[in-house]
Motif scaffolding. Structure first.
Motif, PDB file in Angstrom:
ATOM      1  N   PRO A  46       0.814  -1.226   0.000  1.00 26.78           N
ATOM      2  CA  PRO A  46       0.000   0.000   0.000  1.00 26.78           C
ATOM      3  C   PRO A  46       0.841   1.268   0.000  1.00 26.78           C
ATOM      4  N   THR A  47       1.956   1.245   0.731  1.00 25.32           N
ATOM      5  CA  THR A  47       2.811   2.435   0.786  1.00 25.32           C
ATOM      6  C   THR A  47       3.423   2.732  -0.575  1.00 25.32           C
ATOM      7  N   LEU A  48       3.940   1.703  -1.229  1.00 27.27           N
ATOM      8  CA  LEU A  48       4.514   1.893  -2.559  1.00 27.27           C
ATOM      9  C   LEU A  48       3.438   2.285  -3.571  1.00 27.27           C
ATOM     10  N   THR A  49       2.224   1.779  -3.372  1.00 26.32           N
ATOM     11  CA  THR A  49       1.125   2.148  -4.268  1.00 26.32           C
ATOM     12  C   THR A  49       0.807   3.631  -4.156  1.00 26.32           C
ATOM     13  N   ILE A  50       0.800   4.148  -2.934  1.00 25.43           N
ATOM     14  CA  ILE A  50       0.555   5.581  -2.740  1.00 25.43           C
ATOM     15  C   ILE A  50       1.654   6.411  -3.395  1.00 25.43           C
ATOM     16  N   PHE A  51       2.897   5.997  -3.188  1.00 26.68           N
ATOM     17  CA  PHE A  51       4.021   6.712  -3.804  1.00 26.68           C
ATOM     18  C   PHE A  51       3.912   6.683  -5.326  1.00 26.68           C
ATOM     19  N   LEU A  52       3.608   5.502  -5.866  1.00 25.25           N
ATOM     20  CA  LEU A  52       3.504   5.361  -7.319  1.00 25.25           C
ATOM     21  C   LEU A  52       2.320   6.144  -7.867  1.00 25.25           C
ATOM     22  N   MET A  53       1.234   6.187  -7.123  1.00 29.28           N
ATOM     23  CA  MET A  53       0.052   6.932  -7.552  1.00 29.28           C
ATOM     24  C   MET A  53       0.363   8.425  -7.682  1.00 29.28           C
ATOM     25  N   VAL A  54       1.022   8.971  -6.678  1.00 27.35           N
ATOM     26  CA  VAL A  54       1.392  10.391  -6.723  1.00 27.35           C
ATOM     27  C   VAL A  54       2.380  10.649  -7.855  1.00 27.35           C
ATOM     28  N   PHE A  55       3.326   9.736  -8.033  1.00 24.99           N
ATOM     29  CA  PHE A  55       4.326   9.881  -9.092  1.00 24.99           C
ATOM     30  C   PHE A  55       3.667   9.859 -10.470  1.00 24.99           C
ATOM     31  N   HIS A  56       2.740   8.945 -10.677  1.00 26.57           N
ATOM     32  CA  HIS A  56       2.035   8.870 -11.960  1.00 26.57           C
ATOM     33  C   HIS A  56       1.179  10.109 -12.189  1.00 26.57           C
ATOM     34  N   LEU A  57       0.613  10.636 -11.119  1.00 26.41           N
ATOM     35  CA  LEU A  57      -0.194  11.847 -11.254  1.00 26.41           C
ATOM     36  C   LEU A  57       0.672  13.032 -11.672  1.00 26.41           C
ATOM     37  N   PHE A  58       1.865  13.127 -11.107  1.00 31.21           N
ATOM     38  CA  PHE A  58       2.790  14.190 -11.494  1.00 31.21           C
ATOM     39  C   PHE A  58       3.196  14.052 -12.960  1.00 31.21           C
ATOM     40  N   ILE A  59       3.469  12.828 -13.388  1.00 30.23           N
ATOM     41  CA  ILE A  59       3.845  12.607 -14.786  1.00 30.23           C
ATOM     42  C   ILE A  59       2.702  13.002 -15.712  1.00 30.23           C
ATOM     43  N   ALA A  60       1.477  12.626 -15.345  1.00 30.33           N
ATOM     44  CA  ALA A  60       0.315  12.973 -16.166  1.00 30.33           C
ATOM     45  C   ALA A  60       0.170  14.490 -16.292  1.00 30.33           C
ATOM     46  N   CYS A  61       0.322  15.194 -15.191  1.00 29.67           N
ATOM     47  CA  CYS A  61       0.215  16.662 -15.222  1.00 29.67           C
ATOM     48  C   CYS A  61       1.329  17.275 -16.065  1.00 29.67           C
ATOM     49  N   PHE A  62       2.530  16.746 -15.931  1.00 30.28           N
ATOM     50  CA  PHE A  62       3.667  17.273 -16.691  1.00 30.28           C
ATOM     51  C   PHE A  62       3.473  17.047 -18.189  1.00 30.28           C
ATOM     52  N   MET A  63       3.010  15.850 -18.563  1.00 28.80           N
ATOM     53  CA  MET A  63       2.767  15.565 -19.979  1.00 28.80           C
ATOM     54  C   MET A  63       1.664  16.464 -20.536  1.00 28.80           C
ATOM     55  N   ALA A  64       0.626  16.695 -19.735  1.00 30.34           N
ATOM     56  CA  ALA A  64      -0.467  17.563 -20.180  1.00 30.34           C
ATOM     57  C   ALA A  64       0.020  18.995 -20.372  1.00 30.34           C
ATOM     58  N   MET A  65       0.875  19.469 -19.473  1.00 33.38           N
ATOM     59  CA  MET A  65       1.408  20.830 -19.609  1.00 33.38           C
ATOM     60  C   MET A  65       2.320  20.952 -20.824  1.00 33.38           C
ATOM     61  N   LYS A  66       3.124  19.914 -21.076  1.00 32.13           N
ATOM     62  CA  LYS A  66       3.987  19.929 -22.261  1.00 32.13           C
ATOM     63  C   LYS A  66       3.145  19.963 -23.536  1.00 32.13           C
ATOM     64  N   TYR A  67       2.063  19.192 -23.539  1.00 31.35           N
ATOM     65  CA  TYR A  67       1.173  19.195 -24.698  1.00 31.35           C
ATOM     66  C   TYR A  67       0.497  20.553 -24.857  1.00 31.35           C
ATOM     67  N   TRP A  68       0.109  21.165 -23.747  1.00 38.60           N
ATOM     68  CA  TRP A  68      -0.565  22.463 -23.808  1.00 38.60           C
ATOM     69  C   TRP A  68       0.359  23.542 -24.372  1.00 38.60           C
ATOM     70  N   CYS A  69       1.654  23.401 -24.110  1.00 39.02           N
ATOM     71  CA  CYS A  69       2.626  24.375 -24.623  1.00 39.02           C
ATOM     72  C   CYS A  69       2.930  24.158 -26.101  1.00 39.02           C
ATOM     73  N   ASP A  70       2.817  22.926 -26.556  1.00 36.90           N
ATOM     74  CA  ASP A  70       3.101  22.622 -27.957  1.00 36.90           C
ATOM     75  C   ASP A  70       2.073  21.608 -28.437  1.00 36.90           C
TER      76      ASP A  70
END
Length: 240
Positions: A46-70
């Motif tokens: 469960p602890t690693l799942t929480i860490f991975l969930m937050v990490f994946h959420l950050f990646i999703a936001c970063f990819m969306a921002m990169k797409y929004w810029c270009d």
């Protein structure tokens, strides 16, 4: 000798060697962690799942921002939805551990639900990673506005569909039933061992081959994408 030298200079050999080294180091560290802190072992997933969930959420936001810029980088939106959907499915995984902070109530864990969300997460990410690789081919060819909107809407609907199917297949809904793990014996069912797991491994192998052929591991971004495929293949192989 010259032919061998040219072949070694290609990114595939260093990538494969790097994957072997990194996965080996991670495996050793994981085993040491469980050995050093045995009382933490039941809470590790469960602890690693929480860490991975937050990490994946950050990646999703970063990819969306990169797409929004270009907006020409349409392939990033597929990756963004892949990681966003993965994060949402990991929320479902955590609901299978309602007493994950209490070491003496692990019997309430629904392992079947955990594997259901795990299965749909792999299916979602593999398909959208393939879609991202295919969209990478047409990155320099401007698409019409209608096609652009259709691709974004299609990837979004696919993500929502996978999350919805996972929820309906779990114990949270009575509409669908999927048995992957016996909650009493904690053993994998035949459906997982002889069918779904093998299909997922094949799907990730196809995803890895697609990414390697199309992207040619040309930069650190696609090195990360290919390494993700390798990690998931190894993870699923360990569950055979």
């Amino acid at each position: 000798m010259l032919a061998i030298s040219r072949y070694v200079k290609k990114p595939y050999i260093p990538f494969c060697l790097g994957c072997i080294v990194v996965i080996g180091i991670l495996q050793i560290l994981f085993l040491k962690l469980v050995e050093w802190v045995p009382s933490f072992s039941p809470l590790l997933f469960p602890t690693l799942t929480i860490f991975l969930m937050v990490f994946h959420l950050f990646i999703a936001c970063f990819m969306a921002m990169k797409y929004w810029c270009d907006r020409r980088r349409l392939y990033l939106i597929a990756i963004a939805f892949a990681f966003a959907g993965s994060a949402m499915l990991m929320v479902g995984t955590l609901t299978s551990f309602p007493a994950w902070l209490d070491l003496y109530q692990l019997n309430v864990v629904d392992y079947n639900d955990t594997m259901i969300f795990f299965m749909y997460r792999h299916l979602l990410m593999a398909v959208l990673m393939i879609a991202s690789a295919l969209l990478y081919i047409v990155r320099d060819n401007p698409l019409s506005r209608a096609a652009h909107i259709a691709i974004v809407a299609g990837t979004f609907l696919f993500m929502v569909g996978m999350v919805l199917l996972a929820w309906l297949s779990s114990s949270h809904s009575s509409l669908m039933s999927l048995d992957l793990v016996d909650n009493e014996t904690h053993q994998f069912m035949v459906l997982w061992s002889h069918a779904i797991n093998i299909v997922l491994i094949i799907l990730w192998v196809v995803t890895l081959a697609t990414l390697m052929v199309i992207t040619r591991v040309r930069n650190i971004f696609w090195v990360g994408g290919n390494f993700l495929c390798v990690c998931y293949i190894v993870t699923l192989a360990m569950l055979l």
